[in-house]
Design an enzyme around this catalytic site. Structure first.
Site, mmCIF file in Angstrom:
data_model
loop_
_atom_site.group_PDB
_atom_site.id
_atom_site.type_symbol
_atom_site.label_atom_id
_atom_site.label_comp_id
_atom_site.label_asym_id
_atom_site.label_seq_id
_atom_site.Cartn_x
_atom_site.Cartn_y
_atom_site.Cartn_z
ATOM 1 C CG HIS A 114 -2.013 -0.818 1.009
ATOM 2 N ND1 HIS A 114 -3.048 -0.451 0.626
ATOM 3 C CD2 HIS A 114 -1.879 -2.046 1.340
ATOM 4 C CE1 HIS A 114 -4.151 -1.777 -0.083
ATOM 5 N NE2 HIS A 114 -3.718 -2.634 1.118
ATOM 6 C CG HIS A 130 -0.282 -12.684 6.453
ATOM 7 N ND1 HIS A 130 1.063 -12.208 6.194
ATOM 8 C CD2 HIS A 130 -1.414 -12.370 5.406
ATOM 9 C CE1 HIS A 130 0.442 -11.179 4.751
ATOM 10 N NE2 HIS A 130 -0.703 -11.498 4.481
ATOM 11 C CG ASP A 153 -6.161 -13.023 -5.099
ATOM 12 O OD1 ASP A 153 -7.257 -12.714 -5.736
ATOM 13 O OD2 ASP A 153 -5.590 -12.345 -4.470
#
Length: 419
Positions: free
Chosen positions: A17, A109, A351
């Site tokens: 980002h 993650h 996704d």
């Protein structure tokens, strides 16, 4: 680090980002016709927001060449390319501990490991672990692919071969490895990117398989869950002799490249793990004389186009496994950074399965590996060309100003070494 390759060197930059992502490519041959139109097609195939099977993040991913070309021709100097992030939403992730998303290390993650490694992490998205980083790889590969196509007509095509437990070519008792399945071998010969994309958005080039794989992704998406899968890739017309034994064998650098991609968990080449279930008498690739070229080639290709770590001229094919995306919409019981138990319900756009969008990324990394290996081999061949010629691997008679050695002397030395 953030650089890949020894001769064709690619350095990527950017987080998920930030304002932009991109790359610097060093070692590009001069005189190569190159414009953004050569790079953009693969960028467009990779971009998010293509269908209901992918993240809805809407990025056009328009690439801009910043340096290294003039009048559409490469100068041999570093090429910088940039893609601006237009649909950033860092507020989806909070920041500075202002939301639950920033209070938890997301399960499976990279949040926890990045924080432990660096003592700080990007609070929005996955930072450098995000698939957004792969934009630089795909851009750089556009240059490599242009050269490989012009110089050697190299073709690289990837497609989705499984989602969850649904496979395009499921193993059978007769064919425990897809390397011996006639339909798969035919696909290696004929598959094109246009054919793969005609089965968008799933990119599995078989109607029945595409329907099954699509339904699988939809089921997990609708359950706010995720699922993994595999991408198979073929490299056609790869020059013979690429690969640097012993530590940089061609399959080793391909494995390095593929396993450097986000969410990858496995790699197999040629017959792969299924090849371990057949005897050597079945698995070996006998040599024959090609009726067209008059040169040796293998009758079968369980080796996947690489033997001894060196390309042998046959199709190179491999498969890469991608895990289910770590960020899902379901509530998950886990712990906060401070150790308190809690429940995380992730926000943001993600996704449900990465494999349809991973297709051009796998192709990109394959192109970077082949280009780097080709440049290494070209340098070796150019140096070898300055030396006396060889006959069947033996030195031909030569006298020069620096030695009185004769052909017989050389043969005596080589025979002595052999003994």
């Amino acid at each position: 680090m953030s650089t890949f390759g020894s001769h064709f060197r690619v350095t990527t930059y950017g987080e998920s980002h930030c304002r932009s992502v991109g790359c610097i490519v060093d070692g590009v041959p001069p005189g190569l016709p190159l414009t953004e139109s050569d790079i953009q097609p693969q960028m467009t195939r990779r971009r998010p927001g293509q269908s209901a099977l992918t993240t809805p993040r809407d990025e056009k991913d328009k690439v801009e060449i910043q340096s290294g070309t003039e009048f559409g021709v490469t100068l041999g100097t570093p090429i910088a390319m940039i893609v601006r992030n237009e649909d950033q939403r860092p507020h989806d992730y909070g920041g500075g501990g202002k939301s639950d998303m920033d209070s938890f290390p997301r399960p499976s993650h990279a949040d926890f490991t990045y924080l432990e490694k660096y003592g700080v992490k990007a609070s929005s998205g996955g930072g450098r672990s995000s698939a957004r980083e792969t934009i630089g790889r795909v851009a750089a590969a556009g240059i490599a692919e242009k050269y490989l196509k012009l110089a050697h007509n190299v073709e690289i095509v990837a497609w989705v071969s499984s989602v969850g437990n649904e496979h395009q070519f499921p193993p059978t008792p007769e064919h425990p490895t897809y390397a011996t399945q006639p339909d798969f071998l035919s696909l290696l010969d004929n598959i094109t990117r246009e054919k793969v994309d005609s089965f968008a958005p799933i990119r599995c080039p078989d109607k029945a398989s595409a329907q099954r794989l699509t339904r699988t992704i939809e089921q997990f998406r609708d359950a706010h869950d995720s699922i993994g899968g595999t991408v198979t890739c073929v490299i056609r017309n790869c020059p013979i002799g690429l690969g640097e034994p012993t530590f940089d064998k061609l399959e080793a650098t391909l494995a390095h490249a593929m396993l450097s991609l986000p969410a990858t968990k496995g790699f197999e080449i040629g017959s792969g793990f299924g090849g371990c279930e057949v005897p050597g008498s079945t698995h070996n690739d006998p040599f024959i004389v090609d009726s067209t070229t008059g040169k040796l080639r293998t009758r079968t290709n369980n080796s996947g186009g690489i033997q001894g770590g060196i390309s042998n001229g046959a199709h190179i094919y491999f498969r890469t496994a991608f895990k289910p995306p770590a960020t899902i919409g379901q509530q998950q019981s886990t712990a906060r950074y401070g150790g308190e138990e809690g429940v995380l319900e992730a926000k943001g756009r993600h996704d449900p399965c990465v494999v349809p969008r991973a297709v051009p990324i796998v192709e990109a990394m394959a192109a970077l590996v082949v280009m780097d290996a080709l440049m290494a081999q070209c340098a070796r061949e150019a140096m070898r060309a300055k030396l006396p010629a060889l006959e069947n691997g033996m030195m031909i008679a030569v006298k020069d100003s620096g030695t009185n050695a004769t052909n017989a002397d050389v043969k005596d030395v080589l025979n002595g070494v052999a003994e």
